[in-house]
Design an enzyme around this catalytic site. Structure first.
Site, short mmCIF file in Angstrom:
data_model
loop_
_atom_site.label_atom_id
_atom_site.label_comp_id
_atom_site.label_asym_id
_atom_site.label_seq_id
_atom_site.Cartn_x
_atom_site.Cartn_y
_atom_site.Cartn_z
N ASP A 291 -3.79 4.12 -2.01
CA ASP A 291 -4.74 4.56 -0.98
C ASP A 291 -4.68 6.09 -0.82
O ASP A 291 -4.03 6.61 0.08
CB ASP A 291 -4.39 3.87 0.34
CG ASP A 291 -5.39 4.16 1.44
OD1 ASP A 291 -6.56 4.49 1.11
OD2 ASP A 291 -5.01 4.07 2.62
N LEU A 292 -5.38 6.79 -1.71
CA LEU A 292 -5.38 8.27 -1.67
C LEU A 292 -6.69 8.84 -1.13
O LEU A 292 -6.82 10.05 -0.97
CB LEU A 292 -5.09 8.83 -3.06
CG LEU A 292 -3.74 8.39 -3.66
CD1 LEU A 292 -3.53 9.05 -5.02
CD2 LEU A 292 -2.58 8.72 -2.73
N LYS A 293 -7.69 8.00 -0.90
CA LYS A 293 -8.94 8.40 -0.24
C LYS A 293 -9.52 9.67 -0.85
O LYS A 293 -9.76 10.67 -0.16
CB LYS A 293 -8.71 8.58 1.27
CG LYS A 293 -8.25 7.33 2.00
CD LYS A 293 -8.11 7.60 3.50
CE LYS A 293 -7.71 6.35 4.25
NZ LYS A 293 -6.31 5.96 3.99
N ASP B 269 -14.22 14.59 -3.07
CA ASP B 269 -14.42 15.89 -3.70
C ASP B 269 -15.73 15.83 -4.46
O ASP B 269 -16.47 14.84 -4.36
CB ASP B 269 -13.24 16.21 -4.62
CG ASP B 269 -12.94 17.72 -4.70
OD1 ASP B 269 -13.92 18.49 -4.90
OD2 ASP B 269 -11.78 18.12 -4.57
N LYS C 162 0.85 -1.19 0.00
CA LYS C 162 0.00 0.00 0.00
C LYS C 162 0.88 1.24 0.00
O LYS C 162 1.79 1.37 0.82
CB LYS C 162 -0.92 0.05 1.22
CG LYS C 162 -1.80 1.30 1.26
CD LYS C 162 -2.66 1.37 2.51
CE LYS C 162 -1.94 1.96 3.71
NZ LYS C 162 -1.73 3.43 3.59
N GLY D 117 1.04 -2.01 8.73
CA GLY D 117 2.10 -1.06 8.49
C GLY D 117 3.21 -1.14 9.51
O GLY D 117 4.16 -1.92 9.38
N ARG D 118 3.09 -0.37 10.57
CA ARG D 118 4.17 -0.23 11.54
C ARG D 118 4.63 -1.53 12.19
O ARG D 118 5.83 -1.71 12.42
CB ARG D 118 3.77 0.82 12.59
CG ARG D 118 3.85 2.24 12.03
CD ARG D 118 3.19 3.28 12.93
NE ARG D 118 1.73 3.26 12.78
CZ ARG D 118 0.94 4.22 13.22
NH1 ARG D 118 1.45 5.27 13.85
NH2 ARG D 118 -0.36 4.16 13.05
N THR E 30 -10.17 4.13 11.12
CA THR E 30 -9.91 3.32 12.31
C THR E 30 -9.31 4.13 13.45
O THR E 30 -9.16 3.62 14.56
CB THR E 30 -8.98 2.13 11.98
OG1 THR E 30 -7.81 2.61 11.33
CG2 THR E 30 -9.70 1.13 11.09
#
Length: 239
Positions: A61-63, A66, A35, A214-215, A124
């Site tokens: 993943d740019l969400k 608009d 991602k 991720g982390r 989240t």
């Protein structure tokens, strides 16, 4: 992409191309996709996104959120990157979602390579208090189900949600929508800024098609080993 079992996406959240490239190399063959989101894309640009994803399936993943025309045009502009998953915000509403789906269908001529369109429901990092603070008088579960039903009816292929809403969404929507779950933490991990979290096994058992980690991977001394351990855990959960 098949989702016969819960699949693993590694979130490479960094502004450094060199760091992201190092992670991507370490994780080749260990994860099902990577991602890349706002931080990397804004810092490094779309050419870097394209280059980094040459050896990995890409969740972009740019969400987007608009007016419908702008989101549709934005997705057409992103088509050459050829992600297999991409995101918009469900709160953009049915028209925005429908236009987004239409733009992707047009850009890929209705073919099988069209990216799957995911609607982000409730982040989240948010809980009931967070929703109240922005004027939404419902629980995260209620809001996720409401937005999720609307988004799928409007043309989204799937949803981004927390693992805590998976069971309710499956009951409401069945097994067809792709459900992608961030906020995954390993047992004993710090939850950082996440509020609605679960372990890989819990998410798999609740019906996630994909989990995003991720982390817990990228901060580990050996990211590849952690990714492999998660894959082993997911295989066990699906057997």
């Amino acid at each position: 992409m098949s989702a016969a079992r819960t699949r693993l996406i590694a979130a490479l959240d960094t502004a450094s191309y060199d760091q992201a490239s190092q992670w991507a190399s370490m994780l080749e063959g260990k994860v099902d996709a990577i991602k890349l989101g706002l931080e990397f894309t804004y810092a490094c640009g779309l050419d870097a996104v394209r280059t980094l994803s040459e050896r990995h399936a890409l969740f972009l993943d740019l969400k987007l959120h608009d007016i419908p025309n702008t989101v549709a045009a934005g997705l057409k502009a992103l088509a050459p990157i050829r992600p297999f998953l991409t995101t918009i915000h469900a709160l953009g509403g049915p028209e925005m979602i429908a236009r987004a789906r239409g733009a992707l269908e047009e850009a890929f001529n209705g073919g099988p390579d069209r990216p799957k369109l995911l609607a982000v429901t409730v982040l989240t990092s948010m809980n009931e208090q967070s929703l109240t603070e922005v004027g939404i008088d419902s629980t995260p579960l209620e809001e996720v189900v409401r937005l999720g039903k609307m988004a799928i009816q409007a043309g989204a292929d799937g949803l981004v949600c927390s693992a805590h809403e998976l069971t309710a969404l499956r009951e409401e929507l069945g097994h067809k929508p792709e459900l992608i779950v961030p906020g995954i933490r390993l047992v004993g991990n710090n939850v950082d800024d996440q509020k609605r979290v679960m372990s890989p096994t819990q998410a798999a058992e609740a019906g996630a098609d994909w989990i995003v980690v991720g982390r817990p991977i990228t901060r580990a001394e050996d990211p590849a080993a952690v990714a492999q351990a998660i894959q082993d855990e997911l295989k066990t959960a699906s057997s």
